[in-house]
Motif scaffolding. Sequence first.
Motif, PDB file in Angstrom:
ATOM      1  N   MET A 202       0.424  -1.263   0.104  1.00 36.91           N
ATOM      2  CA  MET A 202       0.110   0.285  -0.057  1.00 36.91           C
ATOM      3  C   MET A 202       0.520   0.912  -0.376  1.00 36.91           C
ATOM      4  O   MET A 202       1.644   1.155   0.517  1.00 36.91           O
ATOM      5  CB  MET A 202      -0.979   0.013   1.192  1.00 36.91           C
ATOM      6  N   ASP A 203       0.857   2.083  -0.644  1.00 34.53           N
ATOM      7  CA  ASP A 203       0.978   3.522  -1.190  1.00 34.53           C
ATOM      8  C   ASP A 203       1.407   4.423   0.720  1.00 34.53           C
ATOM      9  O   ASP A 203       0.386   3.987   1.087  1.00 34.53           O
ATOM     10  CB  ASP A 203       0.314   4.334  -1.706  1.00 34.53           C
ATOM     11  N   GLN A 204       2.537   4.687   0.853  1.00 38.20           N
ATOM     12  CA  GLN A 204       2.704   5.296   2.473  1.00 38.20           C
ATOM     13  C   GLN A 204       1.706   6.416   2.420  1.00 38.20           C
ATOM     14  O   GLN A 204       1.595   6.241   3.362  1.00 38.20           O
ATOM     15  CB  GLN A 204       4.035   5.440   2.165  1.00 38.20           C
ATOM     16  N   ASP A 205       0.652   7.139   1.512  1.00 35.25           N
ATOM     17  CA  ASP A 205       0.424   8.291   1.564  1.00 35.25           C
ATOM     18  C   ASP A 205      -0.823   7.704   2.400  1.00 35.25           C
ATOM     19  O   ASP A 205      -1.740   7.759   3.306  1.00 35.25           O
ATOM     20  CB  ASP A 205       0.010   9.095   0.794  1.00 35.25           C
ATOM     21  N   LEU A 206      -1.780   6.526   1.252  1.00 32.78           N
ATOM     22  CA  LEU A 206      -2.789   6.008   1.521  1.00 32.78           C
ATOM     23  C   LEU A 206      -2.721   5.351   2.726  1.00 32.78           C
ATOM     24  O   LEU A 206      -3.673   5.064   3.725  1.00 32.78           O
ATOM     25  CB  LEU A 206      -2.849   4.591   0.543  1.00 32.78           C
ATOM     26  N   LEU A 207      -1.432   4.697   3.184  1.00 28.65           N
ATOM     27  CA  LEU A 207      -1.295   4.434   4.701  1.00 28.65           C
ATOM     28  C   LEU A 207      -1.858   5.088   6.352  1.00 28.65           C
ATOM     29  O   LEU A 207      -2.332   4.401   6.769  1.00 28.65           O
ATOM     30  CB  LEU A 207      -0.103   3.571   4.801  1.00 28.65           C
ATOM     31  N   ILE A 208      -1.594   6.325   5.299  1.00 30.79           N
ATOM     32  CA  ILE A 208      -1.478   7.260   6.666  1.00 30.79           C
ATOM     33  C   ILE A 208      -3.085   7.689   6.412  1.00 30.79           C
ATOM     34  O   ILE A 208      -3.301   7.778   7.511  1.00 30.79           O
ATOM     35  CB  ILE A 208      -0.542   7.959   6.258  1.00 30.79           C
ATOM     36  N   THR A 209      -3.682   7.876   5.833  1.00 31.00           N
ATOM     37  CA  THR A 209      -5.212   8.243   5.520  1.00 31.00           C
ATOM     38  C   THR A 209      -5.610   7.261   5.850  1.00 31.00           C
ATOM     39  O   THR A 209      -6.973   7.598   7.152  1.00 31.00           O
ATOM     40  CB  THR A 209      -5.388   8.764   3.993  1.00 31.00           C
ATOM     41  N   TYR A 210      -5.706   5.908   5.533  1.00 25.80           N
ATOM     42  CA  TYR A 210      -6.228   4.980   6.353  1.00 25.80           C
ATOM     43  C   TYR A 210      -6.057   4.734   7.952  1.00 25.80           C
ATOM     44  O   TYR A 210      -7.450   4.001   8.182  1.00 25.80           O
ATOM     45  CB  TYR A 210      -5.399   3.907   5.447  1.00 25.80           C
TER      46      TYR A 210
END
Length: 136
Positions: free
Chosen positions: A1-9
Amino acid sequence: MDQDLLITYKFREIKNALSSYLTQVLPHFHISPIMMYALEFLRKHPDCIAVDMANEFGLTRGAITQLLDKLEEQELVIRKPHPTSRRSLLLQVTDKGNKLINDILEAYNNKIEQLFTPYTEDELAQLKKLLEKLPL
């Protein structure tokens, strides 16, 4: 999973957990989430009027009136005459309402603190430093 997507998730997961904690805490105080949000809003905006709340929460004036009726019935809020407008009333949280908010926030914060038990002091200090950078 993309790092930015992981953070928003993860932030969405945190938001959901915090909402769940609040709904777990509130029944003990015999108050609904919207009543709590209204009390917090009124505490931050003393002497506002009902239309300010309607705009903040996206509710109709009728819904706000019903909400304020419930809060006033429980002696958590008072309506006072507006000094310049005969059609408006100023809204204020009572001492009883302030005490209730403080009691709820204490219970809510205790529940939230459970999230931090697995972290070391250094990790918590780092987390605090990162959270302080958020533009909120």
